[in-house]
Design an enzyme around this catalytic site. Structure first.
Site, PDB file in Angstrom:
ATOM      1  N   SER A  17      44.992  33.119  46.769  1.00 40.07           N
ATOM      2  CA  SER A  17      44.874  34.523  47.155  1.00 40.07           C
ATOM      3  C   SER A  17      45.816  34.845  48.298  1.00 40.07           C
ATOM      4  CB  SER A  17      43.432  34.826  47.556  1.00 40.07           C
ATOM      5  OG  SER A  17      42.988  33.902  48.506  1.00 40.07           O
ATOM      6  N   HIS A  34      46.156  35.499  39.789  1.00 41.21           N
ATOM      7  CA  HIS A  34      45.114  35.720  40.790  1.00 41.21           C
ATOM      8  C   HIS A  34      43.949  36.457  40.149  1.00 41.21           C
ATOM      9  CE1 HIS A  34      43.973  37.548  44.957  1.00 41.21           C
ATOM     10  NE2 HIS A  34      43.206  36.525  44.630  1.00 41.21           N
ATOM     11  N   GLU A  43      46.015  39.631  38.974  1.00 44.70           N
ATOM     12  CA  GLU A  43      47.278  39.939  39.648  1.00 44.70           C
ATOM     13  C   GLU A  43      48.264  38.851  39.218  1.00 44.70           C
ATOM     14  OE1 GLU A  43      46.609  39.912  43.929  1.00 44.70           O
ATOM     15  OE2 GLU A  43      47.671  41.780  44.196  1.00 44.70           O
ATOM     16  N   ASN A  80      44.999  41.725  48.467  1.00 42.71           N
ATOM     17  CA  ASN A  80      44.489  41.366  49.793  1.00 42.71           C
ATOM     18  C   ASN A  80      45.220  42.066  50.935  1.00 42.71           C
ATOM     19  OD1 ASN A  80      42.241  39.793  49.245  1.00 42.71           O
ATOM     20  ND2 ASN A  80      43.568  38.132  48.558  1.00 42.71           N
TER      21      ASN A  80
HETATM   22  N1  CAA Z   1      28.950  36.097  35.450  1.00 40.47           N
HETATM   23  C1  CAA Z   1      28.605  36.972  34.493  1.00 40.47           C
HETATM   24  N2  CAA Z   1      28.107  38.191  34.741  1.00 40.47           N
HETATM   25  C2  CAA Z   1      27.949  38.542  36.038  1.00 40.47           C
HETATM   26  C3  CAA Z   1      28.284  37.698  37.099  1.00 40.47           C
HETATM   27  C4  CAA Z   1      28.815  36.419  36.768  1.00 40.47           C
HETATM   28  N3  CAA Z   1      29.190  35.546  37.702  1.00 40.47           N
HETATM   29  N4  CAA Z   1      28.016  38.322  38.259  1.00 40.47           N
HETATM   30  C5  CAA Z   1      27.524  39.535  37.953  1.00 40.47           C
HETATM   31  N5  CAA Z   1      27.473  39.674  36.611  1.00 40.47           N
HETATM   32  C6  CAA Z   1      27.055  40.866  35.863  1.00 40.47           C
HETATM   33  C7  CAA Z   1      25.569  41.130  35.838  1.00 40.47           C
HETATM   34  O1  CAA Z   1      24.931  40.439  34.813  1.00 40.47           O
HETATM   35  C8  CAA Z   1      25.537  42.639  35.601  1.00 40.47           C
HETATM   36  O2  CAA Z   1      25.727  42.936  34.220  1.00 40.47           O
HETATM   37  P1  CAA Z   1      25.388  44.414  33.602  1.00 40.47           P
HETATM   38  O3  CAA Z   1      26.432  45.355  34.098  1.00 40.47           O
HETATM   39  O4  CAA Z   1      25.454  44.222  32.137  1.00 40.47           O
HETATM   40  O5  CAA Z   1      24.018  44.754  34.122  1.00 40.47           O
HETATM   41  C9  CAA Z   1      26.757  43.132  36.345  1.00 40.47           C
HETATM   42  O6  CAA Z   1      27.593  41.997  36.560  1.00 40.47           O
HETATM   43  C10 CAA Z   1      26.383  43.699  37.660  1.00 40.47           C
HETATM   44  O7  CAA Z   1      25.665  42.710  38.384  1.00 40.47           O
HETATM   45  P2  CAA Z   1      24.310  42.955  39.166  1.00 40.47           P
HETATM   46  O8  CAA Z   1      23.499  44.006  38.470  1.00 40.47           O
HETATM   47  O9  CAA Z   1      23.689  41.644  39.438  1.00 40.47           O
HETATM   48  O10 CAA Z   1      24.782  43.470  40.595  1.00 40.47           O
HETATM   49  P3  CAA Z   1      25.734  44.634  40.983  1.00 40.47           P
HETATM   50  O11 CAA Z   1      25.563  45.829  40.130  1.00 40.47           O
HETATM   51  O12 CAA Z   1      25.587  44.734  42.438  1.00 40.47           O
HETATM   52  O13 CAA Z   1      27.205  44.061  40.670  1.00 40.47           O
HETATM   53  C11 CAA Z   1      29.150  42.923  41.281  1.00 40.47           C
HETATM   54  C12 CAA Z   1      27.649  42.861  41.183  1.00 40.47           C
HETATM   55  C13 CAA Z   1      29.776  42.885  39.866  1.00 40.47           C
HETATM   56  C14 CAA Z   1      29.577  41.674  42.032  1.00 40.47           C
HETATM   57  C15 CAA Z   1      29.551  44.261  42.009  1.00 40.47           C
HETATM   58  O14 CAA Z   1      28.812  44.403  43.186  1.00 40.47           O
HETATM   59  C16 CAA Z   1      31.018  44.323  42.349  1.00 40.47           C
HETATM   60  O15 CAA Z   1      31.847  44.643  41.519  1.00 40.47           O
HETATM   61  N6  CAA Z   1      31.339  44.017  43.631  1.00 40.47           N
HETATM   62  C17 CAA Z   1      32.707  43.993  44.123  1.00 40.47           C
HETATM   63  C18 CAA Z   1      33.272  42.638  43.836  1.00 40.47           C
HETATM   64  C19 CAA Z   1      34.675  42.500  44.325  1.00 40.47           C
HETATM   65  O16 CAA Z   1      35.239  43.345  45.022  1.00 40.47           O
HETATM   66  N7  CAA Z   1      35.282  41.364  43.964  1.00 40.47           N
HETATM   67  C20 CAA Z   1      36.610  41.035  44.411  1.00 40.47           C
HETATM   68  C21 CAA Z   1      36.521  40.164  45.616  1.00 40.47           C
HETATM   69  S1  CAA Z   1      38.098  39.737  46.211  1.00 40.47           S
HETATM   70  C22 CAA Z   1      38.519  38.386  45.308  1.00 40.47           C
HETATM   71  O17 CAA Z   1      37.812  37.879  44.478  1.00 40.47           O
HETATM   72  C23 CAA Z   1      39.872  37.807  45.491  1.00 40.47           C
HETATM   73  C24 CAA Z   1      40.343  37.393  46.791  1.00 40.47           C
HETATM   74  O18 CAA Z   1      41.502  37.033  46.841  1.00 40.47           O
HETATM   75  C25 CAA Z   1      39.568  37.383  48.023  1.00 40.47           C
END
Ligand code: CAA
Length: 284
Positions: A120, A141, A153, A191
């Protein structure tokens, strides 16, 4: 070139998510960990996340079984990469560790295989230059949680060939992801935009502008972010956030990227977010 078999080095949060999506889309994966217990733990996580998808009726139980059958665990990188078309490295963000992994991969992977990193923040060009095939080296990414997030990415290093970028784009689409091309600059795009927002939210806590819950509510309710920046910082890991801020700060030599002292202090105290049970919030 069609990607028929993949090796993923590292079975942590990102590595197991990447294995999950390849295997679910019918591409066999070798999952490589340093110890069998860690490989088993990664498989357990994939099993749990697949079960979650079965319950939500996104896949059926037969697809879950087939996905798990597409994953083979390994503890030896050399053996795991011998017959694959694409290797994706997803080990911790440590340059020396990544160099060591790529030295083994470069030695053992087929001559035409593409080498990708899920880093990242580390320079793709710098990593590529440690291998004998910088034109076949690229950043892929992914985002956490990998099965859910649509973005890959695709980071082009100084020497990455057009053909390799095309293959990686095509492969990301096969996984039902959207590849977005970016150049190799500190933090890429994701990022460089995300982390200063998180860092600024931490400054708001540090300066007593508002409590973490209230800052997160502002961004969730006012800007429709799925998670507030402080909840997201805990989810990503405060150590990872600090590493990335340091890469931006050192890479651009611009004080606007200086990490908030509260972020530094929390990392020093071992309060890293979800993975240690405490960050801006506490977790069971
Ligand atoms: N595997 C499969 N499905 C998953 C999962 C996983 N690991 N994690 C969550 N889900 C699914 C759930 O089953 C749920 O499915 P439905 O839509 O069918 O109901 C859906 O995702 C939503 O999950 P939750 O209902 O449990 O919770 P939520 O609505 O709060 O969503 C989230 C969780 C998807 C994480 C959401 O909060 C989100 O999009 N958050 C932002 C995440 C983000 O910004 N990620 C990027 C981080 S930066 C990075 O990764 C890179 C870096 O370089 C730092």
């Amino acid at each position: 070139m069609n990607i028929k078999k993949v090796a993923v080095i590292g079975g942590g949060t990102m590595g197991n998510g990447i294995c999950h999506v390849f295997a679910m889309h019918g591409i066999p994966v070798n999952l490589v960990e340093t110890k069998q217990e860690l490989a088993d733990k990664a498989l357990e996580t994939i099993d749990k996340n697949l079960e979650r998808m079965v319950k939500k009726e996104k896949i059926d139980s037969e697809q879950k079984v087939q996905t798990l059958e597409n994953i083979e665990t390994h503890t030896n990188t050399i053996n795991a990469v011998k017959e694959v078309d694409l290797v994706i490295e997803a080990v911790p963000e440590n340059l020396e560790l990544k160099k060591k992994v790529f030295a083994d991969v470069d030695k053992a992977a087929p001559e035409e295989a593409i080498l990708a990193t899920n880093t990242s923040s580390i320079s793709i060009t710098k990593l590529a230059a440690t291998t004998s095939r910088p034109e076949q080296f690229v950043g892929m990414h992914f985002f956490n949680p990998v099965p859910m997030m649509k973005l890959v990415e695709v980071v082009r290093g100084f020497e990455t060939s057009d053909e390799v970028v095309d293959t990686v784009n095509k492969t990301a689409r096969l996984l039902n992801k959207n590849p977005v091309p970016v150049s190799d600059y500190p933090g890429f795009v994701s990022n460089r935009v995300l982390m200063p927002m998180i860092n600024e939210a931490i400054f708001c806590v540090h300066e007593g502008v508002a409590d973490p819950e209230d800052i997160d509510d502002v961004m969730k309710l006012g800007m429709a972010h799925p998670m507030g920046p402080l909840r997201l910082a805990d989810f990503i890991g405060l150590d990872v956030c600090l590493d990335i801020m340091n890469v931006l700060y050192e890479g651009f030599k611009d004080p606007k990227y200086r990490p908030c002292p509260l972020l530094v202090k929390m990392v020093d105290a071992g309060k890293l977010g979800d993975k240690t049970g405490e960050g801006f919030y506490t977790y069971d």
